[in-house]
Design an enzyme around this catalytic site. Sequence first.
Site, PDB file in Angstrom:
ATOM      1  N   ASP A   1      41.107  44.612  33.701  1.00  0.00           N
ATOM      2  CA  ASP A   1      41.891  44.120  34.843  1.00  0.00           C
ATOM      3  C   ASP A   1      43.371  44.447  34.707  1.00  0.00           C
ATOM      4  OD1 ASP A   1      39.588  43.042  36.001  1.00  0.00           O
ATOM      5  OD2 ASP A   1      39.773  41.196  34.848  1.00  0.00           O
TER       6      ASP A   1
ATOM      7  N   GLU B   1      45.991  45.983  46.288  1.00  0.00           N
ATOM      8  CA  GLU B   1      44.885  46.711  46.919  1.00  0.00           C
ATOM      9  C   GLU B   1      44.652  46.228  48.344  1.00  0.00           C
ATOM     10  OE1 GLU B   1      41.468  48.064  43.945  1.00  0.00           O
ATOM     11  OE2 GLU B   1      42.012  45.972  43.631  1.00  0.00           O
TER      12      GLU B   1
ATOM     13  N   ASP C   1      46.073  42.999  40.696  1.00  0.00           N
ATOM     14  CA  ASP C   1      44.632  43.250  40.818  1.00  0.00           C
ATOM     15  C   ASP C   1      43.951  41.925  41.128  1.00  0.00           C
ATOM     16  OD1 ASP C   1      42.157  44.778  40.561  1.00  0.00           O
ATOM     17  OD2 ASP C   1      41.839  43.633  38.721  1.00  0.00           O
TER      18      ASP C   1
END
Length: 379
Positions: free
Chosen positions: A361, A279, A185
């Site tokens: 997170d 991501e 992340d």
Amino acid sequence: MFRHKAYKFRLYPTVEQEILIGKTIGSSRFIYNHMLNAWNSSYKKTGKGLSYGKCSAMLPAMKKSGDTSWLKEVDSVALQSSIKNLADSFNRFFKKQNQFPNFKSKKNPVQCYTTKNTNNNLSIIGNQVKLPKLGLVKFSKSREVNGRILSATVRKNASGKFFVSLLCEEEITELPKTNKHVGIDLGITDFTVLSEGQKIDNNKFTSKMAQKLKREQRKLSRRALLAKKKGINLFEAKNYQKQKQKVARLHEKVMNQRNDFLNKLSTEIIKSHDIICIEDLNAKNMLRNHKLAKRISDVSWSSFVTKLQYKADWYGREIIKIDKWFPSSQLCSNCGHKDGKKPLNIREWTCSVCHFHHDRDINASINILTEGLRIKQLA
């Protein structure tokens, strides 16, 4: 497997070599701009542009012409490479991969030219690199160069330093399997948070240097105004040029610190994991947020992902990109319940169904890993 790998070294040319490098950079820029102008003129007259072959065929006549006979002083392969770069720019433009080619300016902070290896005219001899026309040039040999040298790009930065990038073809072996997977992340406060629970701090290289940069850039602005008042061209204003180099050295230091950090971190992650899930962020669109733009550009997410991608290709690892709309921060990694959107100031939360307490997170990185492994199973 054979791969292309670049090695960058700092050059220490003599005064004569510096002059010749400057001439070669200027000549390459002139050829690029001249051919671009000819290309545009041809299109206006005939409705068709030129090709690499037609532009290349014009070069010998230009060298014989009295007005441009000085082109014979520099490396001919560098001039051909400049034409090739223009042709490639047009090819990418027609494929809608980039914008229409622009004219090159000597005001650009980075000036460079590229030459290719023909008849072993590029080689390393001790602590010197052999370059066409320049001969042997001293360089800082920080590591050994493996494989066959294909081309060299000689560059002069705004800081006044010279560098050479050697593109080599070498055999790179895949790393042994670790049977470990990780979800990543990306953030601003913490640069990366791994699904294993590790948080990598954002070093904030630009903000640490911000005060010094601000002071030196103000000096640069004052010297520019003073030169204009005296009617002196900025290229001829010595005090302005000295200060300009000082500011460029500060920017270069920040860039080097960031690149070193990103290279070490990406290499460590690649060595330790077989599958990396991350991501697929659109950093360009995120930069439109004026409140976060400076901090986002400082962390260099795009550069980090690029480094992960090419190193994964080299060493037999797999990168799985998760859709940017995937609600990684909204899902409970323990039971899968979607708990809804949360403002950025909420860093911890408890699931309303299973009552599991989450670090925002770390929970997001675990969800990214789970989604990535799910995508891999479906593929």
